[in-house]
Scaffold this active site. Structure first.
Site, PDB file in Angstrom:
ATOM      1  N   ARG A  23     -52.188   2.504   7.262  1.00 51.70           N
ATOM      2  CA  ARG A  23     -52.105   3.585   6.839  1.00 51.70           C
ATOM      3  C   ARG A  23     -50.630   3.935   6.754  1.00 51.70           C
ATOM      4  NH1 ARG A  23     -50.530   6.364  11.209  1.00 51.70           N
ATOM      5  NH2 ARG A  23     -51.500   5.763  13.199  1.00 51.70           N
ATOM      6  N   GLY A  24     -50.311   5.281   6.051  1.00 55.26           N
ATOM      7  CA  GLY A  24     -48.797   5.548   6.237  1.00 55.26           C
ATOM      8  C   GLY A  24     -48.889   6.152   7.593  1.00 55.26           C
ATOM      9  N   GLY A  25     -47.530   6.797   8.153  1.00 52.04           N
ATOM     10  CA  GLY A  25     -47.207   7.121   9.231  1.00 52.04           C
ATOM     11  C   GLY A  25     -46.794   6.334  10.417  1.00 52.04           C
TER      12      GLY A  25
ATOM     13  N   TYR B   9     -52.526   8.495  18.707  1.00 48.14           N
ATOM     14  CA  TYR B   9     -53.857   8.262  19.727  1.00 48.14           C
ATOM     15  C   TYR B   9     -55.120   8.844  19.478  1.00 48.14           C
ATOM     16  CZ  TYR B   9     -56.732   8.569  23.780  1.00 48.14           C
ATOM     17  OH  TYR B   9     -57.978   8.398  24.795  1.00 48.14           O
ATOM     18  N   HIS B  10     -56.342   7.992  19.194  1.00 42.23           N
ATOM     19  CA  HIS B  10     -57.329   8.602  19.127  1.00 42.23           C
ATOM     20  C   HIS B  10     -58.331   8.347  20.403  1.00 42.23           C
ATOM     21  CE1 HIS B  10     -56.738   8.999  14.866  1.00 42.23           C
ATOM     22  NE2 HIS B  10     -56.763   7.443  14.841  1.00 42.23           N
TER      23      HIS B  10
ATOM     24  N   SER C  14     -53.228  15.508  13.383  1.00 41.77           N
ATOM     25  CA  SER C  14     -52.271  14.524  12.818  1.00 41.77           C
ATOM     26  C   SER C  14     -52.974  13.671  11.416  1.00 41.77           C
ATOM     27  CB  SER C  14     -52.176  13.088  13.965  1.00 41.77           C
ATOM     28  OG  SER C  14     -51.453  13.714  15.016  1.00 41.77           O
TER      29      SER C  14
ATOM     30  N   LEU D 175     -57.544  12.200   8.830  1.00 39.49           N
ATOM     31  CA  LEU D 175     -57.001  13.147   9.929  1.00 39.49           C
ATOM     32  C   LEU D 175     -57.670  13.192  11.335  1.00 39.49           C
ATOM     33  CD1 LEU D 175     -58.806  15.987  10.607  1.00 39.49           C
ATOM     34  CD2 LEU D 175     -58.906  15.970   8.240  1.00 39.49           C
TER      35      LEU D 175
ATOM     36  N   CYS E  91     -46.358   9.831  16.375  1.00 39.76           N
ATOM     37  CA  CYS E  91     -45.763  10.214  15.007  1.00 39.76           C
ATOM     38  C   CYS E  91     -44.324   9.801  15.014  1.00 39.76           C
ATOM     39  CB  CYS E  91     -46.106  11.378  14.326  1.00 39.76           C
ATOM     40  SG  CYS E  91     -48.036  11.612  14.521  1.00 39.76           S
TER      41      CYS E  91
END
EC number: 2.3.1.181
Length: 216
Positions: A71-73, A77-78, A138, A152, A169
């Site tokens: 992904r971008g970015g 954390y999840h 995020s 997201l 980020c």
């Protein structure tokens, strides 16, 4: 022609890597008739490093795994108590540019939080949603074949301490905040239900179809 129906998949708690690969597979095999989907999920603790990520932003991962993703970015954390939403949207069919999709996702979070009288906002130079300079959501997408995946992450009621093990980020010292502390939705389920409403309204979907789990 814009798709009128959005299919929503409630996945519950799922490990990150298998969900990521399922998103890739759906995107790679979809065609112009494939349905747009919104995946609602929570993940066990994991750091994910986006394509712009730099290793020096992962300060002290400890026992939490780090996964390099497409992904971008940068790094985020999840963990349990965080609402993760993956829009698998044919942006070409919906006549959307990437920037407009990002804006729509951010606005759907802002509108959802406004329902709880939380004044949230987006930043042009730093994707995501913020409340008083603290980050509450995020955002990181990937577009392939004119279709989006990834999405997201909204902090609802979680342990925020692991964010201190990274520069979220890519921003050193960026403070995170969550819905529960601000009088927002108290559970991931509540936040998900509200976000489905605001996202579908902004995107113009006329019909919502709910599913439990991934397609067989």
């Amino acid at each position: 022609m814009q798709a009128q129906t959005l299919h929503i998949r409630h996945l519950g708690m799922q490990d990150y890597e298998s969900t990521w690969h399922a998103m890739q597979e759906y995107t790679d095999t979809r065609d112009s008739d494939s349905q747009d989907e919104l995946w609602i999920v929570e993940h066990p603790p994991v750091f994910t490093q986006g394509q712009a990520g730099k290793s020096e932003h992962i300060l002290n991962p400890g026992d939490i795994p780090v996964i390099q993703v497409d992904r971008g970015g940068q790094v985020t954390y999840h963990g349990p108590g965080q609402l993760v939403v993956y829009p698998l949207i044919d942006i070409k069919r919906n006549k959307l540019g990437v920037r407009q999709l990002v804006n729509n996702i951010e606005q759907s979070i802002i509108d959802m939080l406004a329902y709880y009288a939380i004044n949230a906002y987006a930043k042009a130079d730093a994707p995501g949603v913020y409340v008083t300079e603290q980050k509450i959501a995020s955002l990181g997408l990937r577009i392939r074949k004119g279709c989006s995946f990834h999405g997201l992450a909204l902090n609802v009621d979680m342990d925020l301490a692991p964010f201190q093990r990274i520069n979220p980020c890519g921003y050193a010292g960026l403070e995170m905040v969550q819905c529960k502390a601000l009088g927002g939705p108290q559970t991931v389920l509540e936040a998900g239900d509200k976000l489905i409403q605001t996202f579908s309204q902004i995107m113009g979907y006329q019909q919502l179809v709910h599913h439990q789990g991934l397609a067989e």
